[in-house]
Write an enzyme that holds these catalytic residues in place. Structure first.
Site, PDB file in Angstrom:
ATOM      1  N   ASP A 419       0.870  -1.152   0.000  1.00 44.14           N
ATOM      2  CA  ASP A 419       0.000   0.000   0.000  1.00 44.14           C
ATOM      3  C   ASP A 419       0.916   1.212   0.000  1.00 44.14           C
ATOM      4  O   ASP A 419       2.105   1.093   0.267  1.00 44.14           O
ATOM      5  CB  ASP A 419      -0.849  -0.060   1.268  1.00 44.14           C
ATOM      6  CG  ASP A 419      -1.740   1.137   1.399  1.00 44.14           C
ATOM      7  OD1 ASP A 419      -2.220   1.597   0.363  1.00 44.14           O
ATOM      8  OD2 ASP A 419      -1.941   1.600   2.520  1.00 44.14           O
ATOM      9  N   THR A 421      -0.171   4.827   1.139  1.00 48.65           N
ATOM     10  CA  THR A 421      -0.407   5.744   2.233  1.00 48.65           C
ATOM     11  C   THR A 421      -0.304   5.010   3.564  1.00 48.65           C
ATOM     12  O   THR A 421      -0.963   4.000   3.768  1.00 48.65           O
ATOM     13  CB  THR A 421      -1.798   6.368   2.095  1.00 48.65           C
ATOM     14  OG1 THR A 421      -1.916   6.843   0.769  1.00 48.65           O
ATOM     15  CG2 THR A 421      -1.976   7.486   3.071  1.00 48.65           C
TER      16      THR A 421
END
Lengths: 1496, 365
Positions: A419, A421
């Site tokens: 991922d 963020t």
């Protein structure tokens, strides 16, 4: 009182009716009645009786059921069944081999060890259950008419319970009353999801308006709600009052078990779900069981062992049959007839013998292997837990292994899906810059401030650290403040970013507020904008005093104030004060009294004001009720929402409202404001929200209070303004925006403020009416804002657009009607609400946009670089927009400026297919080149392509060949990804993606993330690791072979779903490269050793069968035979399996290439099992025949001959382990010494204990005599040496002459630290090539060197070409259609991304000379290039645009760190020289020209 | 602990006006808060001091040479020792026509005695051990080995009445009388007897076999016991002798009453099952009188009472005269093995040296 007395009766009758009605519906909903009514009645009448009570029992066993149940569970493991079967076989006299009781010993031992472990765990669960069950809570007692203390376990569904501040909820409770004047209850859900911010819960609407305390006796509602489920974020139902009125229930009304009541003195509620049916308990899944790759491989070999066993048994049986047959009818004296005295036929004896041999050879199937592996894994987990390097001091958290049995998988990863963020970045959102009404405010001072944090950081870091942050340095020096001094002391102690050190300090000072480090809070306002805000608000103040309509305000100023108001109120931030922690700040104004005065408001708003609808607005109905004299009764029969609406319909335009709103006393006082401001604390659910609120506060536009129905904002000059909050349409990931509907206190307009992702908002902007000047202005704003948005994105900022919309009363009423229907629906409520939100959020007016910086986590680029060197493919899957993602990818070195980027953006299935096809061609062409190119160009060695060899069983034939990963990056957006993941295209997509060095999927949904992981995992048959921090990563984490959660700021969902939880991304490096490698190599070696050991030992008996007529006789005493695995040889291998380090942690981290070892399963390949088997058979031959010949023709007896063999086998096995042990600690020495000593001690004791026992061997005094025999010692010296000579010789040759990479690493370890460091730094490049033993593989068959070179010339320069910052000029921005919404799309949505190095941006963008930027395109050049392209045999059009990132302008180069700068220029020079036909810069330009849509 | 120290350092080096106070505060806080901090010990951090054996040529080659030389040394010593041992093996199965015991191989011949004549060229140094040997005889057969009753053999009278089931099918005879000693091993006891005569000038002088102490001391004194019944015969009342036996257990040695029952030395030797199908068992030592120094050169005659049938299963019988050294009987294997392994080690080191020199040295230059 009279009413009360009739209540039960009525309830009873209605109950009967309802129950009858409900029977068929029973399986869909749950009906909860108040228990009070049934206190006196018998149990059966209580309608709640069928629901689980609140007693929890998480234990698996009871005293009685333990033994059978536990055994039953253990027998699920096939191995256990097998061993019990063998033990039982021993009880059959015909086939028995050992003393039956003794044969049971190992399996009983193994079973009881597991049973004791289970028992202990269960006991602990029992203890904690007891503790929880006996916690106290207050339950209303009808007899005593008050709340009495009860144990938790006595709470039943339907009970009324009273909760006090800081109490933990015993069950899922529907909130009916709260002491809070706003009828709120705050809870902390840390135990559920780890989020420490407060959540608000509301009293059920019908009970909202009670003036006096809630009286359970007066309650007579019936609650219908969902069956218990585990969705924490969903609760639907309604409460039916006696009047028949229904009120909807939401998750906001439900308090969940395990949460803690905060900030609320007292709350009362009715229990809805209890005990095991609470959402918390339903969410509580046990530990996850995964089977690791190594274990799967091992099971195959266990299966082979079984085959070998059967073959050996069969061989012995046939041999025995033949042996018997040769004697014919003449029975030799030593043959023994069956007990009955009859003669067994050879065939029967062979059959019996087969079974006997299975018993004798049972050791071949390693009974203790499974137990040993479990023990070793537990130790490995312990060590990983204990690693200081994986411990984060600031959060005081260390790595958690949540799955205990896949540690070795960490050493075999091939793909990482990350991922962005919160995983790569801090998830600390820092307001960076904004644009309002088309004007950009660059916030230079704020940039400097942020750079300062960075500076703190880079001072600490090595000078070689990431270039991404360096250029900012120069801006730092001037800025000195007291804060700097403070900060420096905290950062120095540990190498962390200043922000994190700050965060720690902040968190120490005020433990609970998230997202509030000074970096996030102390935003330096842009002076220009600040002036405008002041000017604007003073004008408004002026206007208010003079009763001028606010519309006279200049529109740009109005936009600015609207912008900040939107920032302030369009969120769910709760305000609290740190001095009284968790005490909500109440900001009520005299004239605007709390909820109750809404009645007043209604009156003023009459006829039929627009009040109902929001989550607070139902009060309108309450008020009407109240006016119809309900007093403080809770039995509300309010008019339905419909009636309100009818009134709405006939509503008249409001007039003269100004007076009704409390004009806030203009007591604005800077000092007071400041004081107050310092005390406020914002608790946000997401960091973006907090960042924006803090940003607005920097402009003196601060949020001072939030209540369900109103938001109070303090503005300069204007003072405190209360916005009546009509609706909040919360954020969701599909809409990607949130909206609030408020009534503006100054204009009295109903205003919708919307905040959301630019893609979401820009599509919803009202198409400007080009006729009017206003429309023109709007258009200009939109286009400019779009332009800035692109800039922000290019700068790696997260962009949010702010828009507003003013609704007329009629529009609002119309919308409200639908919305209310949606809200009260039980079925499909979510969808209806979603549609309703979509209806509202249209035709917006754009106010501006913000750029929020999400800083990279510490050490991310280094980690990614080193993971990549380790041969891991890293894919980033993010929901962010493409430009932001690409820039972050550059910043974290996921994409390299020197590599080409394939960008796939398509808006149809066909386009996607075409695009993939083209990419594939391109890659193949490039592939040809690069492979021939390789030899010639040594300068590439630094980034030499990785050889990745697919695992042993590739899925399809096309994947069988090893493939080279090119220096290509792939960027794909969510929409294209959806097409690419289609069945028809997925193979192509994979083919493209796997040849790229890095893949970046933008705007992907959680589902897509998991689909990508699943696709790669299943199709490529590779080991995948998914890492993420948020709820949107959960599905991906669960799909991957290993899921890693980042225990960051976004709650615990990812951690809950993960196998490993890390505090920081960079810990992944050590976790994989060091612990993964160790765990894998330790376990792999231990398993191989186990197989070897057992085979070696069993083979001894097998050889003996040739000398005992295949009779199943063993020269090894049965005790030794049975306890050999369990005791004598068990400890050293456990110690080695736990502690052995083939290469030191430092070297493993410095030479990530060593990780390839695990990826290719080099420690445990299928052939190794067979090699080990062969070695085992050889060694057993030696161990058998040396004593055989040494004792040949002697008077040696069976066990005097067998015991030395046992001893020799043990010694050989131990020395074998010694050869395989790479590091000898005192524990290894001790364990080996202990094993040897244990054997001799046991043997001596055993042989001295009983002269007449232990038939048939009866080895009395055997060992004692042996120890006096010199021959015994002579055997002990020669046999192990002879047995291990080949292996040792092989190892020595291998280690000396052809060392594997791992052995080279080990040799490096031996060198003194200094030398080693030198070598490593020198040979960082060299090691890569030296360590990869195989030459690059070329899979395409017709390499035409000429064409190749040509292509090469074309492709390489393009990958290195320099390109100006290429910031799009206004000219271009205006020319280019606006955003993806444009209808002008061709079949292909062609993007050209011109990523610009992050560093260079501040200098180019912060200076507002953008429009004047010289632009060097030349159509002539591009045409020329177009021809060249066509001429080349690869049909590569401009669709795949390679987008290099290098500046040719001197100014940018100056910004680069010197070393890089030099290198780049040199490189590009070289390329330029070698390439005469195409000018590098032109190509990209051409691409830009060709593309229909330029996003930059 | 380390990190705290580090903090201390930082604090002291960074003393500013306000920072020192903060620093202290921070430290206190840290100490309280860091509950999850792992122990920083060498063990938990996996940094235990360790020895890393490195298989580099510099160590391996000399190592091989040393081991090889040591083994060759031991091998030579063993070989020489083994060479000095004299062994004389005589097969008396009687398979061949010219064999003196051929006559005893006919069926239905009982109490057959055959004389085996042989001569010794030089002095057979003493003490000389006399063994009988059987070939192709599987005393290690699994069911055979189980077939005994250790408790009965330790003199427990209850097991005289009801022997253990393990002895089956040699537990009871046809009349349901318990067999003592029961079981297949006892039943199949070797019952040839030997008498050695030295022939000096036509007269035969008996060379006495010392049958005492040929069994293990623990067997004779601890493991096997006669029931404490005198006379021993009474203990065997209402039991029968093993089916193949000609004499009951209490009459095994008529010459020495103490050598009867379960502690008869030959019985004890027989009961210790041989490991391999070709085995020898000690029958007696020649250590008395003039023969204590060994058997002088000359001709001898061995009178064999040929009772034990082996031809049915293709077995062979032999007698062995041998003297022993410190390492037991004659066995050249071990010496040769040491020599071979030692030479291999040396050879390997040479091979490695050559390969190493060929491949490695140029590269390192």
């Amino acid at each position: 009182m009279a009413r009360e007395s009739e209540e039960p009766g009525m309830a009873k009758t209605s109950k009967v009716k309802r129950q009858r009605k409900k029977k068929p519906k029973e399986n869909k909903t749950r009906t909860v009645h108040a228990n009070l009514l049934y206190d006196n009645a018998k149990g059966e009448e209580n309608p709640n009786r069928n629901y689980a009570n609140n007693k929890i029992k998480t234990t698996k066993y009871t005293v009685l059921s333990f033994l059978p149940k536990n055994l039953f569970e253990q027998f699920h493991r096939f191995a256990n069944v097998y061993f019990v079967f063998i033990a039982l076989l021993n009880f059959v006299p015909v086939v028995n081999a050992f003393q039956p009781e003794l044969a049971l010993a190992p399996v009983v031992f193994i079973l009881s060890v597991t049973a004791i472990k289970d028992l202990w765990e269960d006991y602990r669960r029992h203890r904690s259950d007891q503790e929880i069950n006996h916690m106290d809570c207050l339950v209303y007692n009808r007899a005593e008419r008050r709340y009495v203390e009860r144990y938790w376990k006595e709470v039943r569904v339907g009970d009324f319970i009273r909760l006090r501040c800081n109490e933990i909820l015993p069950a899922d409770v529907l909130l009916l009353s709260s002491s809070d004047p706003d009828r709120l209850c705050h809870i902390e859900t840390a135990t559920l999801d780890g989020e420490t911010n407060l959540k608000q819960r509301q009293v059920v609407r019908s009970f909202f308006d009670l003036d006096c305390d809630f009286d359970p006796l007066k309650y007579n509602g019936i609650i219908e709600c969902e069956k218990p489920n585990n969705d924490l974020n969903r609760f639907r139902g309604y409460i039916i009052h006696r009047s028949g009125q229904r009120d909807a229930l939401y998750k906001e009304n439900l308090l969940l078990r395990g949460c803690t009541i905060r900030n609320t003195e007292e709350a009362v509620g009715i229990v809805i779900y209890a005990g095991h049916e609470t959402k918390a308990m339903l969410n509580n899944n046990g530990p996850r069981y995964k089977r690791s790759k190594l274990e799967r491989q091992m099971n195959v070999d266990v299966f082979w062992c079984v085959i070998i066993l059967l073959v050996m048994c069969l061989f012995a049986a046939v041999g025995h049959g033949l042996w018997m047959f040769q004697y014919g009818d003449k029975r030799p004296v030593f043959d023994v007839l069956s007990p009955e005295g009859t003669d067994l036929s050879p065939i029967m004896s062979a059959i019996y013998l087969f079974l006997t041999m299975i018993i004798v050879f049972q050791v071949l199937i390693p009974i203790s292997l499974f137990v040993s592996i479990e023990i070793v894994k537990i130790c490995q987990v312990y060590f990983i837990h204990q690693d200081m390097d994986l411990y984060d001091e600031e959060t005081d958290s260390h790595l958690q292994c949540r799955a205990l049995n896949i540690t070795e998988d960490l050493g075999q990863m091939q793909y990482i899906f990350s991922d962005k963020t919160g995983t790569l970045t801090e998830n600390k959102m820092v307001f960076r810059r904004c644009t309002v009404a088309g004007v950009e405010y660059s916030h230079d001072a704020n940039a400097r401030r942020l750079a300062m944090y960075q500076e703190m950081d880079s001072e600490e870091e090595d000078c070689t650290s990431h270039g991404g942050t360096l250029p900012r340095r120069d801006s730092v020096t001037s800025h000195q403040s007291a804060r700097v001094v403070l900060r420096s002391q905290s950062t120095k102690s540990h190498r962390r970013t200043g922000s994190r050190a700050e965060a720690k300090r902040a968190s120490i000072l005020s433990k609970h507020t998230a997202f509030s480090s000074p970096m996030e809070k102390d935003i330096t306002p842009d002076p220009q904008l600040l002036d405008k805000v002041n000017e604007c608000s003073s004008q408004m103040d002026f206007m208010r005093f003079h009763n001028q309509p606010m519309s006279q305000l200049p529109s740009d100023l109005a936009d600015i104030i609207d912008f900040f108001i939107a920032l302030t109120i369009c969120n769910t931030v709760v305000v609290s004060s740190p001095n009284q922690p968790r005490q909500k700040v109440r900001m009520r104004f005299e004239l605007k009294s709390p909820v109750k005065t809404i009645e007043d408001f209604i009156k003023r708003f009459t006829p039929s004001r627009l009040t109902s609808g929001s989550n607070s607005s139902s009060s309108s109905s309450l008020i009407t009720n109240r006016s119809s004299n309900r007093g403080c009764s809770s039995l509300l029969s309010s008019p339905s929402a419909e009636s309100t609406l009818t009134k709405l319909d006939e509503e008249q335009p409001p007039r003269g409202l100004e007076h009704s709103f409390g004009p806030v006393p203009p007591c604005y006082n800077g000092k007071a404001w400041n004081l107050e401001d310092g005390e406020l604390r914002y608790e946000a659910e997401s960091p973006d929200e907090a960042a924006l609120v803090y940003a607005a506060r920097a402009y003196k536009c601060s949020l001072v209070g939030r209540l369900p129905d109103q938001v109070t904002v303090e503005l300069p000059h204007l003072g405190k303004l209360s916005f009546e909050l009509l609706h909040t349409l919360g954020f969701d990931s599909t809409r990607k925006r949130m909206s609030v509907v408020v009534r503006h206190p100054l204009t009295d307009q109903i205003t919708v403020y919307t905040k959301g992702a630019d893609s979401a908002i820009m599509d919803l902007i009202k198409p400007p009416d080009t006729g009017s000047s206003k429309g023109k202005r709007q258009k200009k704003i939109v286009s400019r804002t779009q332009n800035y948005l692109n800039l922000y994105a290019a700068d790696g900022l997260r962009t949010l657009c702010i828009a507003k919309k003013i609704l007329s009363k009629e529009q609002y009423a119309c919308w409200l009607q639908h919305h209310l229907q949606a809200e009260t629906a039980i079925q499909g409520r979510e969808e209806l609400l979603f549609d309703s939100a979509l209806r509202l959020e249209t035709n917006l007016q754009l106010l501006g946009a913000t750029g929020i910086e999400d800083r990279l986590q510490d050490g991310v680029p280094e980690t990614i670089a080193s993971l990549r060197k380790a041969g891991l493919q890293i894919w980033v899957l993010t929901g962010d927009k493409q430009e932001t993602a690409v820039n972050i990818a550059y910043a974290c070195k996921l994409l390299d400026p020197e590599e080409e980027i394939l960008t796939l953006n398509a808006d149809s299935q066909e386009a996607c297919a075409l695009l993939l096809e083209e990419s594939l061609h391109y890659i193949q062409a490039k592939f040809l080149c690069s492979s021939t190119d390789q030899a010639a160009k040594a300068f590439h060695s630094n980034f030499a392509p990785f050889e990745i060899y697919p695992s042993s069983s590739p899925s399809s034939s096309s994947h069988t060949t090893p493939f080279t990963v090119l220096r290509l990056g792939l960027v794909i957006d969510g929409r294209t990804l959806a097409y690419a993941l289609d069945k028809s295209l997925e193979d192509k997509f994979l083919a493209v993606a796997r040849s790229c060095r890095s893949v970046l999927c933008c705007r992907s949904t959680p589902l897509q993330k998991s689909m990508v992981v699943k696709l790669v995992r299943n199709k490529l048959k590779v080991m995948t690791l998914a890492i993420g921090d948020g709820a949107n990563d959960v599905s991906m984490i669960q799909v991957a072979d290993v899921g890693v959660g980042i225990s960051g700021q976004e709650g615990m969902q990812a951690v809950m779903a993960s196998d490993f939880a890390l505090p920081r991304f960079r810990y992944l490096q050590k976790l994989l490269l060091v612990h993964g490698h160790w765990c894998y190599s330790r376990l792999a070696n231990m398993i191989l050793y186990f197989f070897y050991k057992n085979a070696m030992f069993v083979a001894l008996i097998f050889w003996y069968q040739f000398y005992c007529g295949f009779s199943g006789s063993a020269m090894i005493d049965q005790w030794y035979l049975i306890f050999f695995n369990l005791m004598f040889s068990a400890f050293p291998q456990l110690i080695t399996g736990t502690l052995d380090k083939d290469v030191s942690a430092e070297t493993l981290q410095q030479l990530p290439q060593l990780y390839v070892n695990g990826q290719n399963s080099e420690e445990y390949k299928p052939y190794m099992f067979w090699m080990n088997m062969i070695d085992a058979f050889y060694q057993s031959l030696v161990c058998f025949f040396i004593p055989y010949f040494a004792y040949a023709d002697s008077d040696v007896d069976l066990f005097t001959w067998g015991t030395p063999i046992t001893t020799l086998a043990l010694l050989t096995i131990l020395v074998h382990l010694g050869i395989e042990t790479k590091t000898w600690t005192w524990m290894n020495w001790l364990s080996i010494a202990f094993s040897t000593a244990l054997f001799f001690t046991v043997a001596l004791c055993y042989n001295a204990s009983c002269p007449t026992c232990y038939t048939p061997s009866n080895p009395y005094w055997t060992m004692q005599r042996l120890l006096q025999d010199p021959l015994f010692y002579l055997l002990c010296v020669i046999t192990p040496v002879a047995a291990l000579l080949p292996r040792y010789f092989y190892r020595a040759c291998q280690g000396t002459l052809f060392p594997s990479p791992v052995q080279v690493g080990r040799q490096l370890d031996k060198l003194p630290t200094e030398t080693r460091r030198n070598i490593l730094s020198l040979s960082r490049v060299k090691a890569g090539s030296a360590l990869s033993p195989k030459p690059p593989f070329l899979s395409l068959s017709k390499p035409s060197p000429k064409g190749c070179n040509k292509k090469d010339q074309r492709s390489f320069p393009s990958s290195e070409t320099s390109q100006g910052p290429a910031l799009q000029t206004d000219e271009q921005g205006q020319r280019s259609p606006l955003g993806p919404a444009d209808s002008n799309k061709g079949p292909l949505d062609l993007y050209t991304i011109v990523p610009t190095e992050k560093d260079t941006l501040p200098y180019t963008k912060d200076t507002p000379k953008l429009p004047g930027e010289p632009r060097p395109p030349s159509t002539k050049d591009s045409e020329c290039l177009g021809k060249t392209l066509e001429a080349s045999d690869v049909s590569l059009s401009g669709w795949i645009t390679s987008t290099p990132l290098l500046s040719q302008t001197g100014s940018v180069q100056l910004n680069l760190p010197p070393a890089q700068c030099v290198k780049y220029t040199r490189n590009s020079d070289q390329r330029l020289k070698s390439d005469h036909s195409v000018h590098p810069a032109q190509r990209t330009e051409q691409g830009a020209e060709q593309s229909l849509h330029t996003t930059l | 602990m380390l990190a705290n120290a580090a903090n201390n350092e930082t604090c002291s080096t960074n003393i500013g006006n306000s920072s020192s106070r903060l620093c202290n505060q921070k430290m206190v806080k840290e100490e309280q808060e860091l509950a999850n901090r792992p122990d920083n010990t060498a063990f938990t951090q996996q940094r235990l001091p360790a020895w890393q054996p490195m298989l580099s040529a510099g160590i391996v080659i000399p190592g091989f040479v040393l081991i090889g030389l040591a083994f060759i040394g031991i091998g030579v010593a063993l070989f020489v020792t083994s060479r000095s041992i004299q062994v004389l093996e005589l097969d008396y199965t009687g398979l061949e026509q010219n064999s003196p015991c051929f006559k005893c191989t006919y069926p239905n011949v009982s109490n057959c005695v055959c004389d085996l004549d042989f001569s010794i060229d030089s002095l057979f140094k003493g003490t000389v051990f006399f063994y009988y040997g059987l070939s192709n005889y599987f005393q290690n057969f699994r069911k055979y080995g189980v077939s005994k009753d250790d408790v009965q053999l330790s003199g427990d009278l209850t097991n005289f009445k009801s022997p253990s089931d393990t002895c089956s099918p040699y537990v009871y005879d046809r009349n349901n009388q318990p067999i003592v000693p029961c079981g297949s091993i006892a039943n199949s006891m070797f019952n040839d007897t030997f008498q050695l005569f030295q022939k000096i000038n036509g007269t035969k002088t008996l060379v006495p076999f010392d049958g005492k102490g040929i069994a293990w001391w623990t067997d004779y004194n601890i493991k096997y016991r006669n029931p404490s019944v005198t006379p021993l015969k009474n203990a065997f009342n209402s039991t029968v002798k093993p089916i193949f036996w000609s004499k009951p257990a209490y009459e095994l040695d008529t010459s020495d009453p103490a050598n009867n029952g379960f502690i008869n030395q030959n019985f004890l030797v027989w009961m210790r099952r041989a490991a391999l199908p070709n085995f020898r068992k000690l029958y007696g030592r020649i250590d008395e009188g003039v023969y204590a120094q060994g058997l002088p050169a000359g001709s001898y005659s061995l009178a064999i009472t040929y009772n034990y049938p082996v031809l049915s299963f293709g077995g062979r019988k032999k007698v062995v005269f041998s003297n022993v050294s410190w390492m037991g009987g004659k066995n050249e294997f071990l010496g040769i093995a040491y020599l071979v392994i030692g030479s291999l080690c040396v050879l390997m080191s040479i091979v490695m040296l050559i390969v190493y020199a060929k491949f490695k040295f140029p590269e390192e230059d």
